[in-house]
Design an enzyme around this catalytic site. Structure first.
Site, PDB file in Angstrom:
ATOM      1  CD  GLN A 261       2.616   1.549  -7.988  1.00 42.18           C
ATOM      2  OE1 GLN A 261       3.385   2.346  -8.239  1.00 42.18           O
ATOM      3  NE2 GLN A 261       1.857   2.449  -7.548  1.00 42.18           N
ATOM      4  CG  ASN A 295      -3.100  -0.605  -8.514  1.00 45.20           C
ATOM      5  OD1 ASN A 295      -3.259  -2.173  -9.271  1.00 45.20           O
ATOM      6  ND2 ASN A 295      -2.659  -0.388  -8.025  1.00 45.20           N
ATOM      7  CB  CYS A 386       3.786   8.959  -5.077  1.00 42.98           C
ATOM      8  SG  CYS A 386       3.333  10.111  -5.737  1.00 42.98           S
TER       9      CYS A 386
END
Length: 429
Positions: A261, A295, A386
Site C-alpha cells: 500500500q 498484509n 479499491c
C-alpha cells in the site's frame, strides 16, 4: 455559467445544461461556475472550470503549485474532511444504485495526514532535447507530457526534495535519453529508487550514482527489462525494505517492485479494522483471498487462527510464505497460488471449508469468487475494496443471491486529494 449539483466518482462537478450532463473539473457542489468544454458527446460533455462565480464553503487554496496541471491529484481544491465525506457518498451511492444494498451501519471513515503520505510512486523521466534539460515527475492531466514540477506535496518532504537533484543527476548521465522512469519505494529503514535503464551504465554513470546515493542517503536499484530484472546497485549493504504492523508485532520485508500500500499509516489502521471486523479466533480456519505478501494473512495468524492465503502470483506466494517464516507464523499460515479470476465452485471447494473469509481484490473485484461460494460458505466475509463499483456489484450477489447481510461499510482515505475510493465492508450470513 451553470450551478454544480454534485460530485461524480472522479471528483468532478456535475451539472445539467439543456438536458445534457456536464462533468466539470475543478468545480464543487453548490458553486456557480463558468467552464470550458474539452470533450463533447451527444449525452454529455467534459469540461474545466474557468471561473468560480460563487464559491463553495468546501473550497480551499490548493497547496501544490502544480495542481491543475499535474495529473496526480484532482481534489486539492476541496477541504480534506469534505473529500472524505464525498468519498463516503460515492460508496453509498454505488452500493445502492449498482448493488441495490444499504449497509446496516456506516463505519467511521479511516483517514490520516493528507500530505507527504505516498511511500510508493512511479515518476516519469524525460530528457527534452529542445530545452536541453530533464523533467522528473508525474504526467500532466490528459497528456503524455511530464509536468514541469520542482516539488510534490503528497510525497514525503525528503523525497519531494530529490526531484530537482534527480534532474541534475540524469542530465549528467550518458543514458539520459534512455531512462524513462524512477520507481520510489520507501521502507522503515531505507529509501529505494529503482532506475529503469534501457542501456547499460558506463563507469562515469556508476560513479555519479554512487555519489548521489551517498549524499542523499538512498539506495539505487537498476531495472533493465521486466520486474524480475530489478537488482540492487548501490549501496549493497543497505537495510532490507520493510514495513511494520506494530499492533500485531509483524515486520513485512518486500522487494521494491512488489505491491504494498502507498500509505503505510492508513494501512496499519485498515489492517486493525479488518482484523477487528473479522474477529479471528484460535481453531478457526480463515481464507485470505488476493493475499499479496500477507498484509492481512499474518495478522490473522497472529490472532491464533489458521489462515490460507491465495494469490495469483507465484512470486508473491513465495514472499508471503517467507514473511510468515520471518515472523514465526509458518505453522498457522499457508499460501497457495491460484487464479481467482477464473475460479469456480470446484476450485474453491478444493481449498477446503472456511469459517471466515477476507477478500482484498484489485479493481476488477471478486465476482467469480463470490459466485463460487457454496451454501456452507463462510459465516463472515470482510471485503476490502479499491473500487466502489465492483464492491457494489459483488455485494448484490452476496446479499440477493448468497444470503448474506451487509452489516457495515465505510471508506478508507488511502489516497488523499485524489478521487480514488478505498473501502471496507462486512458481510454475515
Amino acid at each position: 455559467m451553470t450551478i454544480i449539483e454534485s460530485l461524480d466518482h472522479e471528483g468532478r462537478g456535475v451539472a445539467h445544461v439543456e438536458g445534457k450532463t456536464i462533468f466539470i473539473e475543478g468545480a464543487l457542489p453548490g458553486e456557480t461556475v463558468e467552464y470550458s468544454t474539452f470533450k463533447k458527446k451527444p449525452s454529455y460533455e467534459q469540461a474545466t472550470a474557468t471561473k468560480i462565480l460563487k464559491s463553495s464553503f468546501m473550497r480551499v487554496t490548493p497547496r501544490c503549485p502544480n495542481f491543475g496541471l499535474c495529473g496526480g491529484c484532482s481534489m486539492q481544491h476541496m477541504e480534506a474532511g469534505a473529500q472524505v465525506a464525498a468519498k463516503q457518498r460515492v460508496l453509498e451511492d454505488n452500493l445502492w444504485h449498482i448493488g441495490k444494498v444499504r449497509a446496516e451501519e456506516i463505519l467511521p471513515a479511516i483517514y490520516g495526514p493528507p500530505w507527504g503520505y505516498r511511500h510508493r510512486a512511479r515518476v516519469s523521466v524525460k530528457y527534452v532535447r529542445k530545452k536541453e534539460r530533464v523533467l522528473v515527475g508525474f504526467h500532466e492531466k490528459r497528456s503524455s507530457f511530464i509536468a514541469d514540477m520542482e516539488s510534490c506535496e503528497v510525497l514525503p518532504p525528503r523525497i519531494s526534495a530529490l526531484l530537482m537533484p534527480l534532474r541534475a543527476l540524469v542530465e549528467q548521465l550518458s543514458i539520459r535519453e534512455r531512462m524513462p522512469q524512477v520507481e520510489v519505494a520507501l521502507g522503515q529503514d531505507v529509501d529505494v529508487l529503482v532506475l529503469r535503464i534501457m542501456d547499460p551504465l558506463n563507469e562515469q554513470d556508476e560513479a555519479l550514482l554512487r555519489a548521489f546515493a551517498d549524499q542523499h542517503r538512498v539506495q539505487f536499484f537498476l531495472q533493465s527489462k521486466g520486474p524480475d530484472t530489478v537488482q540492487p546497485f548501490y549501496p549493497l549493504d543497505a537495510p532490507e525494505l520493510n514495513y511494520t504492523l506494530p499492533d500485531f508485532d509483524i515486520v513485512m520485508p518486500f522487494r521494491p517492485t512488489e505491491f504494498t500500500q502507498v500509505n503505510p499509516d492508513i494501512n496499519r489502521v485498515l489492517v486493525r479494522r479488518a482484523i477487528n471486523l473479522l474477529d479471528p479466533k484460535p481453531g478457526e480456519r480463515i481464507a485470505d483471498l488476493f493475499c499479496g505478501l500477507g498484509n492481512f494473512s499474518l495478522p490473522i495468524a497472529r490472532r491464533g487462527a489458521d489462515v490460507v492465503g491465495v494469490e495469483g502470483s507465484a512470486a508473491l506466494v513465495r514472499r508471503a510464505q517467507a514473511n510468515a517464516e520471518y515472523n514465526g507464523l509458518s505453522a498457522r499460515a499457508r499460501f497457495v497460488e491460484a487464479n481467482l479470476f477464473e475460479t469456480d465452485a470446484i476450485g474453491l471447494k478444493k481449498l477446503g471449508h472456511f469459517d471466515k473469509m477476507l477478500i482484498d481484490p484489485p479493481r476488477d473485484g471478486a465476482l467469480e469468487v463470490i459466485k463460487a461460494l457454496a451454501e456452507d460458505g463462510p459465516q463472515r466475509i470482510v471485503y476490502v475494496s479499491c473500487s466502489p463499483a465492483t464492491l457494489a456489484r459483488d455485494a448484490e450477489v452476496l446479499v440477493h443471491t448468497k444470503g448474506y447481510a451487509l452489516k457495515a461499510a465505510g471508506v478508507v482515505n488511502m489516497f488523499p486529494h485524489t478521487a480514488h475510493v478505498e473501502s471496507i465492508a462486512l458481510f454475515e450470513k
